[in-house]
Design a protein around this motif. Structure first.
Motif, mmCIF file in Angstrom:
data_model
loop_
_atom_site.group_PDB
_atom_site.id
_atom_site.type_symbol
_atom_site.label_atom_id
_atom_site.label_comp_id
_atom_site.label_asym_id
_atom_site.label_seq_id
_atom_site.Cartn_x
_atom_site.Cartn_y
_atom_site.Cartn_z
ATOM 1 N N GLU A 21 0.833 -1.203 0.000
ATOM 2 C CA GLU A 21 0.000 0.000 0.000
ATOM 3 C C GLU A 21 0.870 1.256 0.000
ATOM 4 O OE1 GLU A 21 -0.444 -2.563 2.138
ATOM 5 O OE2 GLU A 21 -2.419 -3.327 1.572
ATOM 6 N N TYR A 22 1.915 1.234 0.819
ATOM 7 C CA TYR A 22 2.837 2.366 0.884
ATOM 8 C C TYR A 22 3.490 2.597 -0.475
ATOM 9 C CZ TYR A 22 7.017 5.049 2.143
ATOM 10 O OH TYR A 22 8.008 5.989 2.203
ATOM 11 N N LYS A 102 11.822 3.716 15.984
ATOM 12 C CA LYS A 102 11.027 4.868 15.584
ATOM 13 C C LYS A 102 11.267 5.205 14.123
ATOM 14 C CE LYS A 102 9.995 9.627 16.687
ATOM 15 N NZ LYS A 102 10.365 10.813 17.406
ATOM 16 N N GLU A 103 12.530 5.183 13.720
ATOM 17 C CA GLU A 103 12.881 5.491 12.336
ATOM 18 C C GLU A 103 12.253 4.491 11.373
ATOM 19 O OE1 GLU A 103 16.929 5.497 9.729
ATOM 20 O OE2 GLU A 103 17.064 6.368 11.733
ATOM 21 N N LEU A 104 12.247 3.199 11.756
ATOM 22 C CA LEU A 104 11.688 2.165 10.887
ATOM 23 C C LEU A 104 10.182 2.336 10.691
ATOM 24 C CD1 LEU A 104 13.563 -1.008 12.169
ATOM 25 C CD2 LEU A 104 13.807 0.061 9.937
ATOM 26 N N TYR A 105 9.501 2.833 11.713
ATOM 27 C CA TYR A 105 8.051 2.900 11.655
ATOM 28 C C TYR A 105 7.494 4.292 11.421
ATOM 29 C CZ TYR A 105 7.847 -1.949 12.896
ATOM 30 O OH TYR A 105 7.968 -3.306 12.868
ATOM 31 N N GLU A 106 8.337 5.299 11.368
ATOM 32 C CA GLU A 106 7.868 6.659 11.207
ATOM 33 C C GLU A 106 7.043 6.839 9.935
ATOM 34 O OE1 GLU A 106 10.725 10.098 11.138
ATOM 35 O OE2 GLU A 106 10.340 9.872 13.286
ATOM 36 N N ASP A 107 7.533 6.343 8.815
ATOM 37 C CA ASP A 107 6.801 6.492 7.558
ATOM 38 C C ASP A 107 5.496 5.704 7.579
ATOM 39 O OD1 ASP A 107 8.264 4.104 7.460
ATOM 40 O OD2 ASP A 107 8.227 4.069 5.286
ATOM 41 N N LYS A 108 5.497 4.553 8.250
ATOM 42 C CA LYS A 108 4.266 3.770 8.355
ATOM 43 C C LYS A 108 3.228 4.510 9.184
ATOM 44 C CE LYS A 108 5.207 -0.966 7.610
ATOM 45 N NZ LYS A 108 5.047 -2.300 8.094
ATOM 46 N N ILE A 109 3.665 5.140 10.260
ATOM 47 C CA ILE A 109 2.756 5.896 11.114
ATOM 48 C C ILE A 109 2.147 7.047 10.321
ATOM 49 C CG2 ILE A 109 2.643 7.432 13.128
ATOM 50 C CD1 ILE A 109 4.800 5.559 14.412
ATOM 51 N N GLN A 110 2.969 7.764 9.558
ATOM 52 C CA GLN A 110 2.471 8.865 8.739
ATOM 53 C C GLN A 110 1.448 8.378 7.725
ATOM 54 O OE1 GLN A 110 5.937 10.719 7.072
ATOM 55 N NE2 GLN A 110 6.540 11.663 9.009
ATOM 56 N N LEU A 111 1.722 7.259 7.091
ATOM 57 C CA LEU A 111 0.794 6.703 6.106
ATOM 58 C C LEU A 111 -0.517 6.305 6.771
ATOM 59 C CD1 LEU A 111 0.127 5.751 3.257
ATOM 60 C CD2 LEU A 111 1.248 3.591 3.786
ATOM 61 N N LEU A 112 -0.440 5.655 7.924
ATOM 62 C CA LEU A 112 -1.651 5.247 8.632
ATOM 63 C C LEU A 112 -2.471 6.456 9.083
ATOM 64 C CD1 LEU A 112 -0.314 2.244 10.726
ATOM 65 C CD2 LEU A 112 -1.925 2.152 8.820
ATOM 66 N N LYS A 114 -2.549 9.347 7.604
ATOM 67 C CA LYS A 114 -3.145 9.892 6.381
ATOM 68 C C LYS A 114 -4.374 9.074 5.972
ATOM 69 C CE LYS A 114 -1.651 11.393 1.795
ATOM 70 N NZ LYS A 114 -0.522 11.430 0.847
ATOM 71 N N LEU A 115 -4.255 7.744 6.039
ATOM 72 C CA LEU A 115 -5.379 6.878 5.692
ATOM 73 C C LEU A 115 -6.531 7.047 6.679
ATOM 74 C CD1 LEU A 115 -3.467 3.627 4.683
ATOM 75 C CD2 LEU A 115 -4.680 5.195 3.161
ATOM 76 N N LEU A 116 -6.222 7.215 7.954
ATOM 77 C CA LEU A 116 -7.251 7.434 8.972
ATOM 78 C C LEU A 116 -7.987 8.743 8.705
ATOM 79 C CD1 LEU A 116 -8.662 6.619 11.587
ATOM 80 C CD2 LEU A 116 -6.812 7.737 12.842
ATOM 81 N N ASN A 117 -7.248 9.794 8.374
ATOM 82 C CA ASN A 117 -7.881 11.080 8.049
ATOM 83 C C ASN A 117 -8.793 10.954 6.839
ATOM 84 O OD1 ASN A 117 -6.789 12.547 10.157
ATOM 85 N ND2 ASN A 117 -4.980 13.153 8.992
ATOM 86 N N ARG A 118 -8.345 10.244 5.813
ATOM 87 C CA ARG A 118 -9.182 10.040 4.632
ATOM 88 C C ARG A 118 -10.466 9.298 4.994
ATOM 89 N NH1 ARG A 118 -5.153 7.884 -0.105
ATOM 90 N NH2 ARG A 118 -3.917 9.773 -0.322
ATOM 91 N N THR A 119 -10.321 8.265 5.826
ATOM 92 C CA THR A 119 -11.480 7.473 6.236
ATOM 93 C C THR A 119 -12.456 8.322 7.035
ATOM 94 O OG1 THR A 119 -10.113 5.483 6.279
ATOM 95 C CG2 THR A 119 -12.211 5.377 7.452
ATOM 96 N N GLU A 120 -11.931 9.130 7.955
ATOM 97 C CA GLU A 120 -12.787 10.005 8.753
ATOM 98 C C GLU A 120 -13.509 11.022 7.874
ATOM 99 O OE1 GLU A 120 -10.054 11.526 11.646
ATOM 100 O OE2 GLU A 120 -10.323 9.787 12.977
ATOM 101 N N ASN A 121 -12.810 11.591 6.893
ATOM 102 C CA ASN A 121 -13.432 12.543 5.969
ATOM 103 C C ASN A 121 -14.522 11.870 5.139
ATOM 104 O OD1 ASN A 121 -11.799 14.624 6.837
ATOM 105 N ND2 ASN A 121 -10.290 14.360 5.217
ATOM 106 N N GLU A 122 -14.241 10.660 4.686
ATOM 107 C CA GLU A 122 -15.231 9.921 3.906
ATOM 108 C C GLU A 122 -16.459 9.601 4.755
ATOM 109 O OE1 GLU A 122 -15.462 5.861 1.225
ATOM 110 O OE2 GLU A 122 -13.499 6.762 1.628
ATOM 111 N N LEU A 123 -16.248 9.226 6.000
ATOM 112 C CA LEU A 123 -17.344 8.937 6.919
ATOM 113 C C LEU A 123 -18.200 10.180 7.129
ATOM 114 C CD1 LEU A 123 -18.779 6.999 8.843
ATOM 115 C CD2 LEU A 123 -17.116 7.634 10.599
ATOM 116 N N GLN A 124 -17.566 11.327 7.280
ATOM 117 C CA GLN A 124 -18.304 12.584 7.444
ATOM 118 C C GLN A 124 -19.156 12.878 6.216
ATOM 119 O OE1 GLN A 124 -18.278 13.087 10.833
ATOM 120 N NE2 GLN A 124 -18.708 15.113 10.060
ATOM 121 N N ARG A 125 -18.597 12.650 5.026
ATOM 122 C CA ARG A 125 -19.367 12.880 3.794
ATOM 123 C C ARG A 125 -20.588 11.964 3.738
ATOM 124 N NH1 ARG A 125 -14.186 13.242 1.343
ATOM 125 N NH2 ARG A 125 -14.363 11.114 0.581
ATOM 126 N N TYR A 126 -20.425 10.699 4.136
ATOM 127 C CA TYR A 126 -21.551 9.770 4.145
ATOM 128 C C TYR A 126 -22.602 10.184 5.161
ATOM 129 C CZ TYR A 126 -19.218 6.415 1.066
ATOM 130 O OH TYR A 126 -18.618 5.806 0.004
#
Length: 133
Positions: A21-22, A102-112, A114-126
């Motif tokens: 996904e990343y 922290k370094e290994l997972y930093e980019d994964k945390i950022q991606l997650l 971002k995906l959470l924000n998208r999901t929350e925005n989509e939920l609000q639209r619905y």
């Protein structure tokens, strides 16, 4: 038996602890589209290989010459590394190396996030469109 480019890409991606996904998001394709690259079901242009290399922080030459067994052989013999391999090839990270984790997972945390924000925005639209249940 020599590994194919698709296997080398997958091995490097997994060593970097990146998800499909990343990679797909960074390349601007779907996860299914990226999966086809790693399965060899889609042709891989040199330009796309360069893009994949940039995401993985390696050159095309690094991808082509990557040898999984040699990497772990050298990795396991390196006792001065912050991240060390044990005798069965798995990777151990010492507890005092939390910055490495922290370094290994930093980019994964950022991606997650971002995906959470998208999901929350989509939920609000619905909710706005269909009302709350």
């Amino acid at each position: 038996m020599a590994a194919t480019i698709k296997n080398k890409i997958r091995n490097i991606r997994e060593l970097k602890n990146y998800t499909q996904e990343y990679m797909a998001e960074r390349l601007g394709v779907t996860q299914a589209g990226y999966s086809k690259i790693e399965k060899g079901k889609t042709s891989l242009s040199y330009e796309k290989l360069v893009d994949i290399g940039k995401i993985l922080d390696v050159t095309v030459e690094d991808i082509i010459s990557f040898e999984y067994d040699k990497y772990f052989s050298n990795f396991n013999n390196n006792n001065n590394s912050k991240i060390t391999g044990n005798n069965n090839g798995s990777i151990l990270i010492n507890a005092d190396n939390s910055s490495v984790l922290k370094e290994l997972y930093e980019d994964k945390i950022q991606l997650l996030e971002k995906l959470l924000n998208r999901t929350e925005n989509e939920l609000q639209r619905y909710k706005i469109k269909f009302g709350e249940i």
